[in-house]
Design a protein around this motif. Sequence first.
Motif, PDB file in Angstrom:
ATOM      1  N   THR A 194      -1.967 -16.430   7.788  1.00 18.86           N
ATOM      2  CA  THR A 194      -0.946 -15.973   6.837  1.00 18.86           C
ATOM      3  C   THR A 194      -0.516 -14.532   7.124  1.00 18.86           C
ATOM      4  OG1 THR A 194      -2.659 -15.353   5.235  1.00 18.86           O
ATOM      5  CG2 THR A 194      -1.666 -17.543   5.002  1.00 18.86           C
ATOM      6  N   ALA A 195      -0.650 -14.107   8.373  1.00 14.57           N
ATOM      7  CA  ALA A 195      -0.229 -12.747   8.734  1.00 14.57           C
ATOM      8  C   ALA A 195       1.267 -12.544   8.523  1.00 14.57           C
ATOM      9  CB  ALA A 195      -0.590 -12.462  10.191  1.00 14.57           C
ATOM     10  N   GLU A 201      -2.546  -5.375   5.257  1.00 14.26           N
ATOM     11  CA  GLU A 201      -3.668  -6.311   5.302  1.00 14.26           C
ATOM     12  C   GLU A 201      -4.228  -6.595   3.915  1.00 14.26           C
ATOM     13  OE1 GLU A 201      -6.539  -4.866   8.058  1.00 14.26           O
ATOM     14  OE2 GLU A 201      -5.248  -5.156   9.809  1.00 14.26           O
ATOM     15  N   VAL A 204      -2.156  -9.327   2.322  1.00 12.49           N
ATOM     16  CA  VAL A 204      -2.496 -10.623   2.908  1.00 12.49           C
ATOM     17  C   VAL A 204      -3.828 -11.120   2.352  1.00 12.49           C
ATOM     18  CG1 VAL A 204      -3.012 -11.855   5.045  1.00 12.49           C
ATOM     19  CG2 VAL A 204      -1.193 -10.140   5.006  1.00 12.49           C
ATOM     20  N   HIS A 207      -3.415 -12.268  -1.206  1.00 15.72           N
ATOM     21  CA  HIS A 207      -2.728 -13.559  -1.199  1.00 15.72           C
ATOM     22  C   HIS A 207      -3.728 -14.682  -0.942  1.00 15.72           C
ATOM     23  CE1 HIS A 207      -0.402 -16.834   0.721  1.00 15.72           C
ATOM     24  NE2 HIS A 207       0.602 -16.444  -0.023  1.00 15.72           N
TER      25      HIS A 207
END
Length: 317
Positions: A194-195, A201, A204, A207
């Motif tokens: 999911t980058a 970071e 991410v 998330h």
Amino acid sequence: MSLHEIEFRSANGRDTVQGWLYRPPGTVRGVVQVVHGLGEHSRRYLHLTSTLLDAGFAVVADDHAGHGRTAVLQGTWADAGADAARVVVEDELTLQRHARELLPAVPDLPYVLFGHSWGSLIARAVAVDPAARLSGLALGGIVAQMRGFESGIDRQALRALAEGEQAAQPSPPELVGQFFAGFLERFGEGAGPTAWVALDEDVVADHGRDPLNNFGAPLSNRFLQGFADLYDRVSGDDWYAAVPADLPVLVVAGDQDPVANYGEGAYHVANRLHRSGHPDVRTRVFPGVRHEVHNEPPTRAEFERELVEFVARVCDR
């Protein structure tokens, strides 16, 4: 701020959709309906919601069928039932009706729709429904010129699965891989799955660990077909012709977002709107930013300023 909880039966006849109306103190200048994206939920937009409330706007949002709190209560993830493209659009129109009923003193209050990612597809479909009566349409992380649907996914195989006995079953890995084709190719070796969501970071990671996101839940065949159906519906000439000519539109994306063809998709939609007789279209593509422009620390405040200025302009005119 006052908070109203909203529940209603989804158009799929199965789920009880969970929604919320946030009302600012004092005079309400307008309403913003937030339409969240794939594999997430509406309360990931609380920072944006607070900013809009501070500016005097009510905010209404729900967790779509197969997502967030709605999925937790139903026990079904990443599936919106049969004819998912119709279901998610009808549910957002139902949410709008509930919001208007909860603000009875101002039935003609200006109403703006903001959709992110998959929500941008839903919002575009809602915008051409006469019942929507919108004052403005804002599209973030816009899904446009997405490789998975332009040249990647095997549509014939998908439709066969979506219309057969396996409709509610998880899509096979090869179809899901085609759907997300090219999402990581610019982010180097070792990029996480999911980058593409954000450059930061921590965003991410947040998330990924949010239990109401459940982004890894397998997409059902009929849900993936519904995504494709929505994409096709709002990408064709008929959609552009159906958008009210006087509807102001804001299009926002990051130039490192594969969902928006690295920003090119945002310009593509804006240019087609302008060519089809829609003069009030503003496009903002943020350099160096991936999918969640509204959550990236370097761009969040600027995105919120952009959106609030748009909402204020179309609501106060």
